[in-house]
Design an enzyme around this catalytic site. Sequence first.
Site, short mmCIF file in Angstrom:
data_model
loop_
_atom_site.label_atom_id
_atom_site.label_comp_id
_atom_site.label_asym_id
_atom_site.label_seq_id
_atom_site.Cartn_x
_atom_site.Cartn_y
_atom_site.Cartn_z
N CYS A 262 -52.37 -14.31 -57.86
CA CYS A 262 -53.01 -14.77 -59.10
C CYS A 262 -54.32 -15.51 -58.92
CB CYS A 262 -52.02 -15.64 -59.87
SG CYS A 262 -50.56 -14.71 -60.33
C1 UDX Z 1 -50.09 -19.80 -59.79
C2 UDX Z 1 -50.11 -20.82 -60.91
O1 UDX Z 1 -49.56 -22.04 -60.44
C3 UDX Z 1 -49.29 -20.29 -62.09
O2 UDX Z 1 -49.35 -21.22 -63.17
C4 UDX Z 1 -49.86 -18.95 -62.54
O3 UDX Z 1 -49.15 -18.43 -63.65
C5 UDX Z 1 -49.83 -17.97 -61.38
O4 UDX Z 1 -50.57 -18.50 -60.26
P1 UDX Z 1 -48.50 -19.05 -57.82
O5 UDX Z 1 -49.70 -18.29 -57.39
O6 UDX Z 1 -47.19 -18.39 -57.90
O7 UDX Z 1 -48.79 -19.67 -59.33
O8 UDX Z 1 -48.31 -20.25 -56.82
P2 UDX Z 1 -48.74 -21.77 -56.73
O9 UDX Z 1 -47.52 -22.55 -56.49
O10 UDX Z 1 -49.60 -22.16 -57.84
O11 UDX Z 1 -49.64 -21.80 -55.35
C6 UDX Z 1 -50.77 -20.98 -55.27
C7 UDX Z 1 -51.44 -21.22 -53.91
O12 UDX Z 1 -52.08 -22.50 -53.90
C8 UDX Z 1 -50.48 -21.21 -52.72
O13 UDX Z 1 -51.10 -20.54 -51.65
C9 UDX Z 1 -50.31 -22.69 -52.38
O14 UDX Z 1 -50.04 -22.91 -51.01
C10 UDX Z 1 -51.68 -23.23 -52.75
N1 UDX Z 1 -51.69 -24.65 -53.10
C11 UDX Z 1 -51.00 -25.08 -54.19
C12 UDX Z 1 -52.48 -25.53 -52.34
O15 UDX Z 1 -53.09 -25.13 -51.35
N2 UDX Z 1 -52.54 -26.84 -52.71
C13 UDX Z 1 -51.86 -27.32 -53.80
O16 UDX Z 1 -51.94 -28.52 -54.05
C14 UDX Z 1 -51.06 -26.41 -54.55
#
Ligand code: UDX
Length: 422
Positions: A262
Amino acid sequence: MKISIVGGGYVGLITGACLAEMGHEVKIIDVDEKKVNAINSAKPPIYEKGLEDLLIRHSGKNLTAGSDFSSVRDSELSIICVGTPQNKDGSADLGYIISAAESVGKELKIFDGYHVVAVKSTVPPGTTTGIVLPTIMKASENNSCIGFAMNPEFLREGIAVGDFMNPDRIVIGSVDKRAGDLVESVYSGFNTKILRTGIVSAEMIKYASNSFLATKISFSNEIGNICKTLGIDVYEVMGGVGLDHRISPYFLNAGCGFGGSCFPKDVSALIHFARLKGTDPVLLESVLKVNQMQPLVIVDILKKHLGSLEGKRITVLGLAFKGDTDDVRDSRAIPVIEALIADKAEVHVYDPMANKNMKELFPVIICHESAEDALKDSDGCLVMTEWPEFSRLNKEFDTMKNRLIIEGRRILNVPDAEGICW
Ligand code: UDX
């Protein structure tokens, strides 16, 4: 209410199962027979916490799946949940959206009730009214009994059922009040803020939300890179920043960047769209640029310690884009493995769930079934995914030839691990 869900993928399946849990009669339509059979036999085709219980409770009762669109005519609402993958130029591929709209429209050619088509897929602003609506009106020969809405999802992979059943808000964009009211009635059981808005605004809220979350991450990573030069801990710094209620402590975890199906796709699509509209999205481009560069920071640190990586045995612990999934789409481990292979290192990997998926991308990597096996005789270790089991590792690192540990996610509990930006 009788509801048709077009697309039984990640969003459609979660949406269908949760709407069935709320008492609606749901038909999931998907062309993939395997997926249809899996849903009807209550065997979820994807892993999502709580999904199997929902299918066991509702499959064959008020939740069915099939590949024909005939249920559209028998339902009051069709929710389009098909994918919008990324094209090479960063734009969103709307092929599945158009095909779904044509199929739904055809079913509504001879229909005299009232039916709403709601887009839940993430689509560039203007898609629902500019592409879905005219496509359906053409296919249905201008049937005036059709309303249009846009109802974006905010589901995180791995915890999507929880996110659906406990939303921070429900956004409903609609062409007219009647269509919006029908969609709002679907969520009558929810105790959360329901935001009624225009359709284009609803599409934009989704893109702006994901892009802002991605921005928070890239911002934290950039602050982390500066903090590292000062020898201070970015987690302490961002912890202090996050105490401001206007900022919140969430999505400020610095590390090797964001992956998944996403954030990278949605930020790229918004950049492409912004340029099409004649604006210059410099901030969004920087968010992606930081994210593209961040994983290579961990490789630079490795090289600072080891010099040339040629012939060195390097272990990568964690391949999935985040914990609790086997999904490696845009995982930050991908550019790291690419760089290691380019520098002729021997790459050994372990991930509790994602070995197979990463091996398909890089046949040359050597997969192990445990962290200990992957670490044996290794010259250096990079931790790329925050798997809880990694927080219990310590003595396993003693089997390395050289106990050099660099973590790209804040997950280890060992005193001699160096952080990518801490
Ligand atoms: C995301 C959005 O959170 C969600 O609302 C949307 O509908 C779809 O995209 P997702 O991609 O499933 O969800 O995962 P998420 O938990 O958001 O993490 C995304 C990425 O960001 C991961 O690689 C995670 O490791 C990274 N991340 C997340 C960080 O590097 N730092 C953070 O503080 C949070």
